[in-house]
Design a protein around this motif. Sequence first.
Motif, PDB file in Angstrom:
ATOM      1  N   PHE A   4       0.830  -1.204   0.000  1.00 54.62           N
ATOM      2  CA  PHE A   4       0.000   0.000   0.000  1.00 54.62           C
ATOM      3  C   PHE A   4       0.864   1.253   0.000  1.00 54.62           C
ATOM      4  CE2 PHE A   4      -2.288   3.275   2.486  1.00 54.62           C
ATOM      5  CZ  PHE A   4      -3.370   3.469   1.641  1.00 54.62           C
ATOM      6  N   LEU A   5       1.908   1.269   0.806  1.00 55.27           N
ATOM      7  CA  LEU A   5       2.781   2.444   0.879  1.00 55.27           C
ATOM      8  C   LEU A   5       3.469   2.712  -0.458  1.00 55.27           C
ATOM      9  CD1 LEU A   5       4.432   1.838   4.373  1.00 55.27           C
ATOM     10  CD2 LEU A   5       2.657   3.514   3.817  1.00 55.27           C
ATOM     11  N   ARG A   6       3.910   1.655  -1.134  1.00 52.87           N
ATOM     12  CA  ARG A   6       4.557   1.844  -2.439  1.00 52.87           C
ATOM     13  C   ARG A   6       3.599   2.453  -3.447  1.00 52.87           C
ATOM     14  NH1 ARG A   6       7.462  -3.023  -1.419  1.00 52.87           N
ATOM     15  NH2 ARG A   6       5.782  -4.259  -2.321  1.00 52.87           N
ATOM     16  N   GLY A  56       2.528   8.425   3.628  1.00 49.80           N
ATOM     17  CA  GLY A  56       1.327   7.940   4.291  1.00 49.80           C
ATOM     18  C   GLY A  56       0.053   8.601   3.822  1.00 49.80           C
ATOM     19  N   LEU A  57      -1.041   8.022   4.289  1.00 54.98           N
ATOM     20  CA  LEU A  57      -2.390   8.535   4.094  1.00 54.98           C
ATOM     21  C   LEU A  57      -2.772   9.287   5.365  1.00 54.98           C
ATOM     22  CD1 LEU A  57      -5.261   8.591   2.741  1.00 54.98           C
ATOM     23  CD2 LEU A  57      -5.659   6.368   3.858  1.00 54.98           C
ATOM     24  N   HIS A  58      -3.228  10.535   5.219  1.00 55.82           N
ATOM     25  CA  HIS A  58      -3.538  11.386   6.370  1.00 55.82           C
ATOM     26  C   HIS A  58      -5.014  11.755   6.379  1.00 55.82           C
ATOM     27  CE1 HIS A  58       0.705  12.323   7.557  1.00 55.82           C
ATOM     28  NE2 HIS A  58       0.898  11.884   6.334  1.00 55.82           N
ATOM     29  N   ARG A  59      -5.560  11.820   7.591  1.00 54.02           N
ATOM     30  CA  ARG A  59      -6.951  12.247   7.750  1.00 54.02           C
ATOM     31  C   ARG A  59      -7.023  13.307   8.845  1.00 54.02           C
ATOM     32  NH1 ARG A  59     -11.386   8.126  10.003  1.00 54.02           N
ATOM     33  NH2 ARG A  59     -10.238   8.599  11.923  1.00 54.02           N
ATOM     34  N   HIS A  60      -7.633  14.432   8.492  1.00 48.75           N
ATOM     35  CA  HIS A  60      -7.866  15.503   9.452  1.00 48.75           C
ATOM     36  C   HIS A  60      -9.339  15.873   9.421  1.00 48.75           C
ATOM     37  CE1 HIS A  60      -3.643  16.971  10.329  1.00 48.75           C
ATOM     38  NE2 HIS A  60      -3.430  16.125   9.349  1.00 48.75           N
ATOM     39  N   TRP A  61      -9.844  16.316  10.540  1.00 53.87           N
ATOM     40  CA  TRP A  61     -11.176  16.909  10.546  1.00 53.87           C
ATOM     41  C   TRP A  61     -11.134  18.236   9.797  1.00 53.87           C
ATOM     42  CZ3 TRP A  61     -15.854  15.456  12.971  1.00 53.87           C
ATOM     43  CH2 TRP A  61     -15.801  14.239  13.672  1.00 53.87           C
TER      44      TRP A  61
END
Length: 938
Positions: free
Chosen positions: A520-522, A657-662
């Motif tokens: 997934f990271l690649r 990476g995959l990031h999630r913020h409000w």
Amino acid sequence: MPDSPSVVAGHGRAAILTPDGELLLLPTEAAAERLRTMPPPILVHAPATFRRLGMRAGRAFDLLELFAFVRPAETAAPTPRGLALALDDDHPPTGLEAEVAHLPDLAAALLHQLVQGRDTLLNRDAAVLAARMQQVGWEWGGYVTHALGRPDAAGSNEPLKVWKVLPEWEDAAPQPPSASHPVSQAEARARLATMLGPAAEQRPGQGDYAGAATAAFAPREVRGDPHFVLAEAGTGTGKTLGYLAPASVWAEKNKGAVWISTYTRHLQRQIDSELQRLIPDPTERRRRVVVRKGRENYLCLLNLEDSVNIASGGFMNQQVVPLGLIARWAMASDDGDIQGGDLPGWLPELFGGGLIATLADRRGECIFGACPHFRRCFVEHTIRRSRTAELVVANHALVMTQAAWGGLDDNAVPTRYVFDEGHHVFDAADSAFSAALSGAETAELRRWLRGAEGGRSRSRGLSRRLEEIVADRPALEAPLEAALQAASALPPSDWASRMHDEGPELDEIEPARANPSEAFLRLIRRQILARTSGAEAGRGGGFGTLECDVFPINPDTAQAADRLARALARIAEPLETLRVRLLARLTDEAEKLDETTRNRIEAICRSLTRRALTPLTAWTAMLKELLAPHDEPGQRPSTILFLRLDRRDAFRDVEVGLHRHWLDPTIPFVTTLASPAHGLLVTSATLRDSGSQDPEIAWGAAEARVGAPHLPSPAIRAAVASPFDYSEQTRAFIVTNVTPGNLDQLAAAYRALFLAAGGGGLGLFTAISRLRAVHARIAPELEQAGIPLFAQHVDAMGNATLVDIFRTEEESCLLGTDAMRDGVDVPGNALRLVVFERTPWPRPDILHRERRIHLSDGNPKAYDDRVVRLRLRQAFGRLIRRSTDRGVFVLLDRQAPSRLMSAFPAGVTVRRLGLAEAVAETAAFLQTRAFHSPRTSA
């Protein structure tokens, strides 16, 4: 005394005092050449000194090491002048020649203190420890043992084992619930007067502020509807004592605790210091006031024992010296806070920060009741003190984390809060309630679960932490083993080395064999590089940070996300089973479990939730979002997903990476913390945007930044103006003839302005590269004029150390970035000039893009302007901290829009003029007071 030279290094030149008393002032190259033929020198801060000399680090008599040994748990600015002031020297040195001549006197004074303190409890084993440190090369060892009257002391590792002699904590009965009696304005004002004393300067605004703050301590009428007070207190109001007055009254009347939260460590220390006015007796203050931080901030005695054992076995002998100084500090420390507490900030700098990092529980590996040092643990001491304290001084990150988890260590959650530095609540909530499914985060979870997997790591895996709890219990051993097996789907620590593998991806050839996390990271790395613009990806060879949107997602990435989600579920399910079965023991074996085992099981279950189950749940939800239908562009999302790649150079990825913020992080802030509370005071000098012509709009924007609109009742507003006369005390200029991007012109401007002020200048930058370039151009000339120049990202010192030096050395100047803009509190003459390199526009990243679209009420430009004005207000606020201060603010950006100038306080007129005129007016304005005393040189 050592028969050695003394050296003080500046920029481009150094002063040497030879053993026979000759004083030399030489270019740094010549000084370095001279020192190579001489015995180890006496100096202050060896890494910084050797760096300035252009020399490799070598042997030295570092006075900071001697200071840390003689006066543990005390600090001083790491300069000759700073040490002299800490030793109550009536004539601290000024200038390279005076400083180098004073170094032998400082050494003699410290050794003399050891002579006087030979019989104290602290020094009982000091000679044995110094002799052990001398065995591994500590230059001061023999001189210390001589001063202690034991020149023939035999070295031993025993004094390093402080865990054997530290005091044990004792449990107390659980506290009953607090009462809900209100605090009247008269009570708050009376308490304020007591704290200030009869001789204090009268500040009517401070009393008004204290009175307004009492509204946050009124009894709550409706569940989920706290009293929310938003109070702006102009600089100089005295807001710290203003809110401590009602907070302390409420705590005493109701036998409960008020949690005071700050954004910076410096303010935590300042509040603790201010409380001496309320509770002068140190023992009583320790009982009633606690400074609280996360576990990772405290010395872990088990980690200390591991390090001592390694050093005792002959490995890592060089660590004996810093371990000896840490042992001395631990014996004298108030609370064992190894990050920003009473451990000098420069101590890790002397030996490299790696050792200090390993001495704290930064990896969540605490084994709680199974630890042989549990009853002497600094963290456990602090936890028990905070249970009965009246005032707990914490930080935004800890307080929000505590609320999200329903309590940190004993499921206790406060009901009354004060959020100082309230303008940072939005950013703190953004950090606390965000999530990152990244290489570093997933590899860290694997290490936490499986422990060391080769190499020299001392990491303790979950199996070791639980071995006594699950032993011979198949119902617990089975899910533990299943979780550890499933954790192989997470990437090992060397994951980044495989991101650049050329040729077909392994997961494309044999999907079953590929690590699902690395696959997934690649793929997301590939998407980032494909979708970032050519200019962005090519700038600096594609180094730095690259971001791109998730959608539309690549089909291969979607498949990898689905596979990874299933792999994460296989880790989470047995861990949840393990947690439930552990908790069942508390009920099923209630009559058999001793208190230590019960506490340990509760702590382990909390760790399982926080360190594993919570991130696994968040990561799984994020992956499922990738596979679900997503909002069309322009629709308001509740959360923001994006991909980010951090690169050190063309061949090394630091993180991906995959990031999630409000979108609005104050929603979870209100849900988890504000709504359950009974009362909150959010306060700052810069809550409102001063650029708004409509006060209601300004208040509305301030309330939105702290989440007040998400509560049932409106916030209670209060504002107290600054008592300072800014028209008399300040000047503000925009320089119109410095070309943006021209480093020579930028450096010339900083040089001229710093010289005009005679030092005391803080230079703020929006880019590290420009800071370094300017520093290189101006440092030598300023040094020649008697103005030392220090800088973030240049000097071998941390931010706190640099600020301490800047505060102590009134003729010095300091260059820094955002951390210096918000985190510097330097009252008086030491800070009299602030120079901002350019307008501090928000970083144009994906997160800001989405927020300016959806949180700007249809006016993205106004949203950007509001961010800039608040940053300018914060920077300007560094200048005037007292009624006697004077200061000049300069912005070196001729393109700065006039609409932003309303950021400054009333009475400040911002003038646009050329550099020469700005320099002349700066000199004339600051020299109207007799504080300019530039250093002289031979």
